[in-house]
Design a protein around this motif. Structure first.
Motif, PDB file in Angstrom:
ATOM      1  N   ALA A   5       7.733  49.252  71.917  1.00  0.00           N
ATOM      2  CA  ALA A   5       7.862  47.802  71.777  1.00  0.00           C
ATOM      3  C   ALA A   5       8.962  47.410  70.797  1.00  0.00           C
ATOM      4  O   ALA A   5       9.766  46.508  71.075  1.00  0.00           O
ATOM      5  N   GLU A   6       9.009  48.063  69.650  1.00  0.00           N
ATOM      6  CA  GLU A   6      10.006  47.683  68.646  1.00  0.00           C
ATOM      7  C   GLU A   6      11.416  47.968  69.140  1.00  0.00           C
ATOM      8  O   GLU A   6      12.336  47.152  68.959  1.00  0.00           O
ATOM      9  N   LEU A  45       8.645  39.967  75.662  1.00  0.00           N
ATOM     10  CA  LEU A  45       8.455  40.896  74.550  1.00  0.00           C
ATOM     11  C   LEU A  45       7.859  40.182  73.335  1.00  0.00           C
ATOM     12  O   LEU A  45       7.022  40.750  72.627  1.00  0.00           O
ATOM     13  N   LEU A  85       4.207  39.970  73.884  1.00  0.00           N
ATOM     14  CA  LEU A  85       3.567  41.264  73.640  1.00  0.00           C
ATOM     15  C   LEU A  85       3.457  41.563  72.152  1.00  0.00           C
ATOM     16  O   LEU A  85       2.512  42.218  71.706  1.00  0.00           O
ATOM     17  N   GLN A  86       4.399  41.069  71.379  1.00  0.00           N
ATOM     18  CA  GLN A  86       4.402  41.301  69.935  1.00  0.00           C
ATOM     19  C   GLN A  86       3.553  40.288  69.187  1.00  0.00           C
ATOM     20  O   GLN A  86       3.479  40.316  67.961  1.00  0.00           O
ATOM     21  N   GLN A  93      10.577  49.052  77.182  1.00  0.00           N
ATOM     22  CA  GLN A  93       9.318  48.315  77.349  1.00  0.00           C
ATOM     23  C   GLN A  93       8.358  49.095  78.241  1.00  0.00           C
ATOM     24  O   GLN A  93       7.161  49.199  77.951  1.00  0.00           O
TER      25      GLN A  93
END
Length: 654
Positions: free
Chosen positions: A55-56, A82, A85-86, A50
């Motif tokens: 991100a993935e 997360l 964020l996604q 992170q």
């Protein structure tokens, strides 16, 4: 210390704390090949990924951690962060709820839940979660600040103010609290407190251009003309760098179309473009037209536009009114809503609004706000419709990829200044500004004495907001009053601090305080009626009268204006040209003063001028709403035809 001298988890935490994220990820990955069932390692690997912006990868690691550590609150909270964020706030809510159940005394989990719920615009639940976070950890500033934001969005303005006041007191160096206090006081029109909050915020961040220009704007709102010195210093130091600042707040400070474009472009560039524009629909009959605004209420925009909404040809246009605010129950609001398909979207997030608007499959989205108060330019920068148009709300170019066309006329944008406008221009043949010729022109029912005006004096007026005024025109007005003793100046009483400062400015120019008379804000019909007591409207310079000029002309009140250079400084000239009154347009400051002085010395001519203005109301193109609407529709239709043909925007003269 070597990894062999401590557990791998402790080693990875030390690397993360030291900012060695790439090394931490590499070692976590190596350790996981030997210990794939170690949930703590997956958790720490996710934290490293992170921090590196992967991100993935972080999401995949975090999912593994939660699967292996179902009773670990921190793992669920990490996954929640997360998910946010996604762009998946629903999943984030589930994660943070589980974290707060597993570790109910941890304020951070409730704060994360509050943020996720706020993102979903579940305001009551967000407030409850953030209140819990505040109770568990009253010293943490971020969730307390968000609590104020949520309370404000819920309409609990007093609660939000109290939250930010308490936060500013307990965390005096926390900038967002000061900024939110400033905005709250501005919304309450408590400009001195807003200015003090702004000054405090500037001390915390002296290089913030938004704060510096907001201070200039607030000073202008109370007619504190030291704002002009502040503006000159700011422009010399920063504006040439193209840093983003609110361009609307600067229009009244300088008549400079090139600088206005530069500031608009820097501001527009600050909004990220996240999606591609919708593709044009094939022609299937009517054009779907959406007007987007947060002014579906008793506001100047509706007073101008409602006549057009009622005149739109329903056989050619399907007209939608997208209300980003909660509409009021004013008569003008009811008329506008009755003429359109209304979508009330107040309180919804940008993503929610974008999804709904894209679902309407509009051919044209018209931005009636631009960069003005309560605007949502990010919607247009992201993309609502195949054709997007800047119209009416913001007097100038928006200079960004979110707007294809600008509606104007040849007075507003003459050839010499065309290069200062980034959009293709729809040049309407008369004035760009719509009017509503179905509205009433109320008869005179009051006396001058009812408004504190002397019966026999010549009444000069300017009903523009004091924000638009500057020492340049005020010097001329004071000279006119000194030269003609039987005159008074009637100004808008916008706020008591502006009134006090304007009286002080008048005294500094040798005028008695009773030569200035202030008109309180009243309902629209009462404002129209009282204008019949004035003899001549003296316009401001850098930012002229817009709706105010239209109102004055509708009631037969002559408007004397100086034709400037930028859009905002030429609107009155546009209206007067369309009304057939070009002799009321001055070409220079000296010409403005000479025209005003000549009218004061020739009262018969001044009285005859009112008759010409009243005749223009009935005969000129300015107040021919049906004609205006047909020309506007022709421009709209051309933009759609070009878009469907795969052609780029270009200037249009319908």
């Amino acid at each position: 210390m070597a990894a062999t001298d401590m557990t791998m988890q402790d080693h990875l935490r030390d690397l993360l704390n030291a900012g060695e994220f790439r090394l931490a990820l590499s070692r976590a990955h190596a350790a996981l090949s030997d210990q794939p069932g170690n949930g703590d390692l997956w958790y720490l690997a996710a934290a490293a990924a992170q921090q590196l912006g992967a991100a993935e990868l972080a999401m995949n690691f975090s999912l593994q951690a939660v699967a292996l550590l179902p009773d670990n609150a921190a793992a669920h909270a990490q996954l929640g962060a997360l998910c946010l964020l996604q762009g998946d706030p629903k999943a984030a809510v589930r994660c943070y709820r589980q974290a707060s159940v597993l570790q109910s005394r941890d304020a951070a989990h409730h704060a994360g839940l509050g943020l996720a719920l706020w993102t979903l615009r579940d305001l009551p639940a967000a407030e409850q979660a953030l209140q819990t976070a505040r109770r568990l950890n009253p010293k943490e500033a971020v969730p307390r600040n968000l609590l104020g934001v949520v309370q404000d969005a819920m309409g609990n303005k007093d609660a939000a103010l109290a939250t930010w006041q308490a936060l500013a007191k307990s965390a005096p160096h926390y900038l967002p609290a000061r900024v939110n206090l400033m905005s709250t006081y501005m919304a309450r029109r408590d400009y001195p407190r807003a200015l003090r909050s702004c000054e405090h915020a500037i001390r915390l961040d002296p290089q913030d251009d938004d704060l510096l220009t907001t201070r200039i704007y607030l000073k202008k709102k109370i007619a504190d003309w030291s704002a002009h010195d502040d503006f000159r210093a700011w422009r010399a130091d920063r504006a040439t760098c193209g840093k983003p600042a609110d361009p609307w707040s600067l229009l009244a400070l300088a008549d400079d179309p090139a600088a206005a474009r530069q500031q608009a472009r820097a501001h527009a560039d600050s909004f990220a473009t996240l999606r591609h524009r919708p593709q044009p629909r094939p022609a299937d009959g009517r054009i779907r037209l959406g007007y987007v605004t947060s002014d579906v209420m008793d506001h100047a925009t509706l007073h101008l536009l409602t006549g057009v909404l009622e005149h739109h040809d329903p056989s050619r246009f399907e007209v939608h009114l997208i209300a980003l605010n909660a509409p009021d129950n004013a008569a003008i609001t009811r008329r506008a809503m009755a003429a359109t398909r209304v979508h009330q979207l107040n309180g919804q997030s940008d993503d929610q609004i974008l999804d709904l608007l894209r679902g309407l499959h509009l051919d044209i989205a018209v931005d009636l706000k631009g960069f003005t108060q309560d605007a949502r330019p990010q919607l247009f920068c992201t993309g609502i419709a195949p054709v997007q148009i800047n119209y009416l709300g913001y007097p100038g170019t928006l200079a960004g990829s979110g707007w294809d066309y600008l509606i104007a006329d040849s007075v507003l944008i003459p050839p010499d200044w065309r290069g200062c406008y980034d959009e293709a221009v729809i040049y309407l043949p008369d004035s760009y500004q719509p009017t509503d010729n179905r509205r009433a022109a109320p008869p005179l029912t009051t006396s001058r004495a009812d408004h504190g005006l002397p019966d026999t004096a010549v009444v000069l007026c300017c009903f523009n907001d004091p924000y638009k005024l500057s020492p340049r025109e005020f010097d001329i007005w004071a000279a006119l009053l000194r030269d003609s003793q039987n005159t008074v100046l009637w100004l808008l009483a916008s706020n008591p601090w502006a009134e006090q400062n304007l009286r002080r400015e008048a005294a500094a120019r040798g005028l008695d305080r009773d030569r200035l008379i202030f008109a309180p804000k009243v309902p629209q019909q009462a404002h129209l009626e009282r204008q019949q007591h004035a003899d001549l409207f003296l316009d401001s310079f850098n930012y002229t009268a817009h709706t105010t000029a239209s109102d004055a002309l509708w009631m037969g009140l002559p408007v004397l204006t100086l034709q400037g250079r930028q859009f905002a400084a030429r609107v009155s000239a546009s209206l007067l040209t369309a009304a057939g009154l070009p002799d009321l347009i001055a070409g220079s400051v000296d010409d403005y003063q000479a025209k005003a002085r000549d009218l004061l010395r020739n009262p018969d001519r001044l009285r005859a001028l009112r008759g010409r203005v009243l005749t223009a109301r009935d005969t000129s193109p300015l107040f021919d709403t049906a004609r205006y609407t047909r020309k506007l529709e022709a421009g709209y239709a051309t933009t759609v035809a070009r878009c469907r043909a795969g052609l780029p925007p270009q200037d249009i003269r319908p």
